[in-house]
Design an enzyme around this catalytic site. Sequence first.
Site, short mmCIF file in Angstrom:
data_model
loop_
_atom_site.label_atom_id
_atom_site.label_comp_id
_atom_site.label_asym_id
_atom_site.label_seq_id
_atom_site.Cartn_x
_atom_site.Cartn_y
_atom_site.Cartn_z
N SER A 104 16.04 17.33 11.31
CA SER A 104 15.94 18.76 10.95
C SER A 104 16.42 19.09 9.55
O SER A 104 16.32 20.24 9.13
CB SER A 104 16.71 19.61 11.97
OG SER A 104 16.01 19.67 13.19
N LYS A 107 13.94 20.85 7.52
CA LYS A 107 13.81 22.31 7.55
C LYS A 107 14.23 22.95 6.24
O LYS A 107 13.86 24.09 5.94
CB LYS A 107 14.62 22.90 8.72
CG LYS A 107 14.04 22.61 10.10
CD LYS A 107 14.87 23.29 11.18
CE LYS A 107 14.23 23.18 12.56
NZ LYS A 107 14.38 21.85 13.17
N SER A 162 18.73 25.59 14.42
CA SER A 162 17.70 24.60 14.10
C SER A 162 16.51 24.75 15.05
O SER A 162 15.94 23.77 15.52
CB SER A 162 18.28 23.18 14.20
OG SER A 162 17.57 22.28 13.40
#
Length: 429
Positions: A104, A107, A162
């Site tokens: 993640s 991101k 997340s």
Amino acid sequence: MSAPQKTTGRSLLVVSAVLSSLALSAPVAQAAPSPSPSASATPPANMSTVGGERLGQPGTQVELAPGVPVLPKGLSARSWIVADAESGEVLAAHNAHWRLAPASTLKMLFADTLLPQFPSATEHKVVPSDLAGVGSGSSLVGIKENETYTVHDLWLGVFLRSGNDAVHVLSAMNGGVKNTVKEMNAHAEELQALDTHAVSPDGYDAPNQVSSAYDLTLIARSGLQKKDFREYCSTVTAKFPGETKKNKKGKKVRGTFEIQNTNRLLSGDTDVPVYQGIAGVKNGNTTNAGATFTGVAERDGRVLLVTVMKPEKEEHNRVYKETAKLFDWGFKAAGKVQPVGELVPPRSAAQASSQPSAQPGANASGEAGGGSGAGEASAQPAVGAAAKAGSSGIGTALAITGALLVLLAGGAFLINRRWPLPDLVRRRR
């Protein structure tokens, strides 16, 4: 509910120079290897040399000398990097360009790409197709179909929890996952994050989805130029809209629930204290990637970025513990150690530096304002993130005082080897 957390400010020193005295040239990268993560525990012999020849070498790269502290013992991560967030100097690195699954932390690229697309107050009603393709076992913030959310709500879901569901809704608003991934890869190339190849916008494990400690640090540095990026990545807790239900009187009501940032250096945990001076950025963890993390912290006017990818030691919160050790080393070594490389500027910044003057209306991060509230041309203080998040003052460790921009004659912005980060307000312990 706990009492609001207080923040105080400290201005960062911005060092400027005459544009012509610092000609920027984009380094020539090696031919990029095929975009696949290494299945071996041994880094490739040949890696990218973006940022300097030494960063392309396997193993630990550091210039130890009298007065420079030794690196922390017990580091087990496959790859890590310690860099000065403003000057771009890489103080030390270990397999900096090793292409690994990012989880993640990807991101950050998603956010840096899409944040300028939609004003934070924009509302969107979620339809079933928005959530199509969210991977099994994904981290979720709890978005419900047929409910309406603001873009601000969705970004809180992305950064704090997340939430892959929030990522997919924002991607749907941006023309779909395929288009969003295309834009992410184009933005990575613009940043010279050439180790990075996005396949899913949320970092969910996917074949050939890779990044590197070097690239994630470049991406974080770019994102931190944006006011809203800084707000979201530093928010500790916030209120998130719940599901609309009927109360006992039959009236439809919609409550909220609290979400907490999963960055343990920011929120703390039983075995990890909140790191002094921490100001973001993003963590990740998947089966393929293991634990990954990029953080930014400041002490005594020095702002450092640290990225750690896939610690091999199996220990709770190991990625945060190794990050904290590297931050501690970096703050002691900064100003004493000779850099082993640099964080390169975006292609557009490098090209602009070779022109007679920069284009008016663009700052050092290449922003020109827009729906995200980025690229402010004044030093007016921003509204605290806690208030904007509806978190009753709990929400931020890092509030924003506004972008401190260096102006040239005629209103153009200086672009040189320093990327001055805007003034930051941090929680003090």
